[in-house]
Design an enzyme around this catalytic site. Structure first.
Site, PDB file in Angstrom:
ATOM      1  CD  GLU A 169       3.683 -21.572  10.433  1.00 12.68           C
ATOM      2  OE1 GLU A 169       3.658 -21.539  11.670  1.00 12.68           O
ATOM      3  OE2 GLU A 169       2.735 -21.208   9.721  1.00 12.68           O
TER       4      GLU A 169
ATOM      5  CD  GLU B 169      -2.915  -1.118   2.330  1.00 15.00           C
ATOM      6  OE1 GLU B 169      -2.496  -0.635   3.397  1.00 15.00           O
ATOM      7  OE2 GLU B 169      -4.023  -1.690   2.230  1.00 15.00           O
TER       8      GLU B 169
END
Length: 294
Positions: A110, A79
């Site tokens: 992960e 963004e």
């Protein structure tokens, strides 16, 4: 056990509640988050200052996370271009498992310190590396932070566990004590909300420090089409209190450069002079205008 994995005594009957009661329980838990984030703001300010200094010197900001934590980081980085016209590659989000893991779980990613270290191979000494892990113990984040520290970067950990095991790998630990989730272990709830607030706060504070706002207006924009030119004129009108005609003229004379036009209007200088003043103060409009008044 991480605090987020503990059972929450306030939501033990959530499975027997009607939808409105469930939503009230969730909302009550969410209301605790902002207060906990407020407690870590002094530490977040240190991270923002370090990051702004390093980006100003040509460094980069790297986020490392897995699952929801990693997705939150990806959104924050993505963004900054539309909001502040930040060029791609200055704030980079590394997500365990890559782009595919944004929508579908990539099993084992992960849990791999090696994968985290490999993703951190791009980190350089002048960079900042921020690991995001609700539990504060994600192996992918551990590998990334260890490699980033070895490279000489400034490292930080954002977690929802004040006693995070990975804190020793970071120069700064921002541990937001969000406590037990409404659904035990579901860190997409309060922990993710806390991470969103922390990362939004960090990146916005850094962008402001780098001069990408004037007052509370976005001014690091360029006019690439008629719609954007109209938006830039509106921003100039709001910032100066002047009408559409003088703002449109100033924008045209500044070759569509909003900050240049704004300095011209606020200080009465010519576009080339405005560009020089902005360059001397790292693009901060307020400082460029103040310099013209001294």
């Amino acid at each position: 056990m991480s605090p987020t994995e503990q059972r929450n005594p306030r939501t033990l009957a959530i499975d027997r509640a009607d939808p409105l009661a469930v939503l009230r329980m969730l909302n009550a838990e969410d209301s605790r988050v902002a207060g906990e984030v407020a407690k870590v703001l002094p530490l977040l300010a240190v991270l923002a200052e370090v990051t702004a200094d390093r980006l100003r010197a040509g460094g980069r900001l790297h986020y490392f996370g897995a699952g929801t934590s990693g997705r939150t980081a990806v959104v924050d980085a993505a963004e900054l271009g539309p909001t502040f016209s930040l060029p791609a590659g200055i704030v980079v989000a590394h997500h365990a498992g890559g782009a595919a893991a944004l929508t579908t779980a990539v099993e084992g990613s992960e849990d791999s310190e090696e994968l985290g270290a490999a993703d951190a191979a791009a980190v350089e000494p002048g960079d900042v590396a921020v690991g995001i892990a609700a539990s504060g113990r994600t192996p992918y984040v551990a590998g990334a932070l260890a490699a980033a520290r070895q490279a000489g970067a400034f490292t930080a950990l954002v977690s929802s566990n004040p006693e995070a095991p990975l804190a020793d790998l970071a120069d700064l630990h921002i541990g937001v004590d969000t406590g037990p989730e409404a659904i035990a272990g579901s860190t997409r709830l309060k922990a993710a909300t806390a991470h969103k607030l922390v990362l939004n706060g960090l990146s916005t504070a850094v962008m402001i420090a780098l001069g990408r706002t004037y007052s509370n207006l976005m001014v690091d924009l360029s006019a690439s089409n008629a719609k954007l030119r109209g938006r830039l004129v509106t921003i100039l009108m709001e910032a100066t209190g002047l009408g559409e005609e003088p703002c449109s003229r100033a924008l045209a004379e500044a070759d569509g450069q909003l900050k240049t036009a704004l300095v011209c209007l606020l200080s009465g200088c010519a576009p080339e002079d405005a560009r020089q003043r902005l360059a001397a103060v790292d693009g901060r409009v307020s400082a460029a205008v103040a310099a013209s008044m001294s």
